[in-house]
Design an enzyme around this catalytic site. Structure first.
Site, PDB file in Angstrom:
ATOM      1  N   GLN A  36      -4.767  -4.762   7.300  1.00 11.74           N
ATOM      2  CA  GLN A  36      -5.724  -5.775   6.836  1.00 11.74           C
ATOM      3  C   GLN A  36      -5.680  -7.061   7.660  1.00 11.74           C
ATOM      4  O   GLN A  36      -6.419  -8.002   7.359  1.00 11.74           O
ATOM      5  CB  GLN A  36      -5.473  -6.114   5.352  1.00 11.74           C
ATOM      6  CG  GLN A  36      -5.611  -4.923   4.424  1.00 11.74           C
ATOM      7  CD  GLN A  36      -7.006  -4.303   4.457  1.00 11.74           C
ATOM      8  OE1 GLN A  36      -7.976  -4.913   4.924  1.00 11.74           O
ATOM      9  NE2 GLN A  36      -7.123  -3.075   3.983  1.00 11.74           N
ATOM     10  N   HIS A  85       0.875  -1.182   0.000  1.00 12.47           N
ATOM     11  CA  HIS A  85       0.000   0.000   0.000  1.00 12.47           C
ATOM     12  C   HIS A  85       0.910   1.229   0.000  1.00 12.47           C
ATOM     13  O   HIS A  85       2.003   1.196   0.568  1.00 12.47           O
ATOM     14  CB  HIS A  85      -0.850  -0.044   1.280  1.00 12.47           C
ATOM     15  CG  HIS A  85      -1.939   0.981   1.347  1.00 12.47           C
ATOM     16  ND1 HIS A  85      -1.698   2.306   1.640  1.00 12.47           N
ATOM     17  CD2 HIS A  85      -3.279   0.873   1.178  1.00 12.47           C
ATOM     18  CE1 HIS A  85      -2.851   2.964   1.650  1.00 12.47           C
ATOM     19  NE2 HIS A  85      -3.824   2.122   1.374  1.00 12.47           N
ATOM     20  N   CYS A 102      -4.863   2.320  -3.813  1.00 10.09           N
ATOM     21  CA  CYS A 102      -3.677   2.920  -3.169  1.00 10.09           C
ATOM     22  C   CYS A 102      -2.463   2.020  -3.295  1.00 10.09           C
ATOM     23  O   CYS A 102      -1.641   1.935  -2.367  1.00 10.09           O
ATOM     24  CB  CYS A 102      -3.931   3.250  -1.703  1.00 10.09           C
ATOM     25  SG  CYS A 102      -5.142   4.518  -1.480  1.00 10.09           S
ATOM     26  N   ASP A 158       2.673  -4.090   8.482  1.00  6.86           N
ATOM     27  CA  ASP A 158       1.528  -3.212   8.266  1.00  6.86           C
ATOM     28  C   ASP A 158       0.296  -4.109   8.443  1.00  6.86           C
ATOM     29  O   ASP A 158      -0.032  -4.924   7.582  1.00  6.86           O
ATOM     30  CB  ASP A 158       1.630  -2.621   6.858  1.00  6.86           C
ATOM     31  CG  ASP A 158       0.337  -1.949   6.415  1.00  6.86           C
ATOM     32  OD1 ASP A 158      -0.672  -2.045   7.136  1.00  6.86           O
ATOM     33  OD2 ASP A 158       0.353  -1.333   5.328  1.00  6.86           O
ATOM     34  N   LYS A 215     -10.786   0.283  10.404  1.00  9.24           N
ATOM     35  CA  LYS A 215     -10.926  -0.981   9.668  1.00  9.24           C
ATOM     36  C   LYS A 215     -11.276  -2.122  10.621  1.00  9.24           C
ATOM     37  O   LYS A 215     -11.478  -3.252  10.215  1.00  9.24           O
ATOM     38  CB  LYS A 215      -9.625  -1.302   8.916  1.00  9.24           C
ATOM     39  CG  LYS A 215      -9.284  -0.272   7.825  1.00  9.24           C
ATOM     40  CD  LYS A 215      -8.006  -0.661   7.131  1.00  9.24           C
ATOM     41  CE  LYS A 215      -7.396   0.471   6.328  1.00  9.24           C
ATOM     42  NZ  LYS A 215      -8.068   0.743   5.071  1.00  9.24           N
TER      43      LYS A 215
HETATM   44  N1  PLP Z   1      -1.904  -0.362   4.689  1.00  6.92           N
HETATM   45  C1  PLP Z   1      -2.821  -1.162   4.133  1.00  6.92           C
HETATM   46  C2  PLP Z   1      -2.444  -2.586   3.792  1.00  6.92           C
HETATM   47  C3  PLP Z   1      -4.118  -0.698   3.906  1.00  6.92           C
HETATM   48  O1  PLP Z   1      -5.027  -1.495   3.357  1.00  6.92           O
HETATM   49  C4  PLP Z   1      -4.423   0.636   4.250  1.00  6.92           C
HETATM   50  C5  PLP Z   1      -5.758   1.199   3.959  1.00  6.92           C
HETATM   51  O2  PLP Z   1      -6.467   0.726   3.089  1.00  6.92           O
HETATM   52  C6  PLP Z   1      -3.441   1.428   4.845  1.00  6.92           C
HETATM   53  C7  PLP Z   1      -2.192   0.895   5.038  1.00  6.92           C
HETATM   54  C8  PLP Z   1      -3.723   2.842   5.254  1.00  6.92           C
HETATM   55  O3  PLP Z   1      -4.635   2.879   6.306  1.00  6.92           O
HETATM   56  P1  PLP Z   1      -5.210   4.284   6.816  1.00  6.92           P
HETATM   57  O4  PLP Z   1      -5.744   4.983   5.594  1.00  6.92           O
HETATM   58  O5  PLP Z   1      -6.272   3.897   7.776  1.00  6.92           O
HETATM   59  O6  PLP Z   1      -4.102   5.027   7.437  1.00  6.92           O
END
Ligand code: PLP
Length: 407
Positions: free
Chosen positions: A202, A122, A363, A199, A225
């Site tokens: 998910q 991401h 993203c 990270d 999430k």
């Molecule tokens: N990392 C992953 C794997 C994600 O799916 C997301 C959001 O979709 C993020 C980071 C970023 O999360 P946030 O927008 O809540 O900071």
């Protein structure tokens, strides 16, 4: 066969009708719907005990502080951390990873040191490291994936040498759903003297988790999430590492002593939480954790695996559908394209039937590039989804396909 977890009435938004149809929500990877206990916890805080934390001796302030710190302990137990000092509240996964890149970068990385990522991260786990590379001359390497979306483990071992100081990887890919073999990667990294950040955006909402058992050094996730509110997330770090890392924001609450000449910093975790924190959001996250723990993370994982298998089988039987991301181990996320259709046309028509499906690059433009695409449609599941909703999607899809197929 159980077709639902029987908790849909906990989510008031599911009573909404979208364009005359019951809401079918398949975008939980972006953000989840909120159950009543979370909404009520936030409302209760603002109604009865809204106050500043860590500041006042009066009742409202003490109550707010108690609830905020109780939420921190809930997070600690939820992810299996050793102590509440290791739980830093942030704005979300993105803020956690930016904090890590800045602070770890300053404390531990020198020009020429390597941060190892994968080619399907991401943007939140890519751009902060690229910015760090520009600032400090750190080198980035990327672990490639095969056509199923799995990390190529031989390549991982080729890229892992003594120059690698940190590996930062999504636990589960938000585009392909791949669940990486993180235990193996962490053990290999530690043998080579590298630290590991996962990270967990998910994974935290979908899997039982124990950061000590995994022996992971840092772990980031978002409250919104995990059935909690927006504006709150967590950076977990091992105490020994966090204590060597400098704060990156200065201000109130993160100090021990300030003179005009010099400041000394508060102990963990407060040195990383400058300013008035997200009190209501932390309390909401605590309520969300209570909620999912009452269901049980094992049960959630098993149920979502069932949704994933059912949807994968049904969707792949639709003529022209190609699944993007077919790893052997996956979270409940399915990206797909359909011959002769644009995902955006499809998602727009699905919305007219009340079905929320995500389209775009999610993203992660490098993931799109790896698979030679500019966008996919994506289904991602949460605890409220049912097998019947998947049936509705498939029959709606079949009825819409003749309308959106381009010659
Ligand atoms: N990392 C992953 C794997 C994600 O799916 C997301 C959001 O979709 C993020 C980071 C970023 O999360 P946030 O927008 O809540 O900071």
């Amino acid at each position: 066969m159980t077709t639902s977890l029987d908790l849909r009435s906990d989510f008031p938004i599911l009573e909404r009708r979208i364009q005359g149809h019951p809401l079918v929500y398949f975008d939980s990877a972006a953000t989840t719907l909120k159950p009543t206990p979370v909404i009520e916890a936030i409302s209760h805080f603002y109604t009865y005990s809204s106050g500043p934390v860590h500041r006042g001796v009066y009742t409202l302030s003490r109550e707010a502080t108690d609830q905020y710190e109780a939420a921190r302990r809930k997070v600690q137990h939820f992810i299996g951390a050793d102590s509440p000092e290791e739980i830093i509240f942030t704005r979300g996964t993105t803020a956690s990873l930016n904090l890590l890149a800045h602070s770890f970068g300053q404390a531990f990385l020198r020009p020429g040191d390597v941060v190892l990522l994968s080619e399907i991260e991401h943007h939140s786990n890519l751009v902060p490291w690229q910015m760090l590379a520009e600032r400090r001359g750190v080198v980035l390497r990327y672990i490639p994936v095969n056509d199923a979306g799995e990390l190529i483990i031989d390549e991982f071992f080729n890229l892992l040498d003594r120059k690698v100081k940190l590996i930062s990887l999504a636990h589960i890919s938000n585009v392909l759903g791949t669940l990486h073999p993180v235990k193996t990667l962490i053990e290999a990294a530690h043998r080579m003297g590298a630290f590991v950040c996962l990270d967990g955006a998910q994974s935290a909402p979908h899997l039982p988790l124990d950061v000590q058992e995994l022996d992971v050094d840092f772990y980031a996730f978002s409250g919104h999430k995990l059935y909690g509110p927006t504006g709150i997330g967590v950076l977990y770090g091992k105490r020994d590492l966090l204590s060597q890392m400098p704060p990156i924001e200065g201000g109130g609450d993160m100090i021990e002593q300030v003179t005009l000449e010099k400041t000394t910093y508060a102990p963990l975790p407060f040195k990383f939480e400058a300013g008035t924190p997200m009190v209501a959001q932390a309390i909401g996250l605590g309520a969300a954790i209570d909620y999912v723990e009452t269901i049980g993370m094992e049960k959630i994982a098993a149920y979502e695996a069932k949704l994933l298998n059912y949807a994968t089988n049904r969707l792949s039987a639709v003529p022209g559908v190609k699944l993007i991301g077919t790893a052997r181990k996956k979270g409940a996320i399915i990206s797909f394209v359909i011959d002769g259709t644009h995902p955006l046309d499809l998602a727009t028509l699905l919305d007219c039937r009340g079905i929320a499906v995500r389209t775009g690059h999610h993203c992660s433009q490098p993931t799109m590039e790896r698979f030679g695409l500019s966008h996919t449609a994506r289904l991602s599941f949460g605890i409220y989804n049912t097998l019947e909703e998947i049936d509705t999607l498939i029959s709606t899809l079949k009825s819409l396909l003749p309308l959106v197929r381009r010659a």
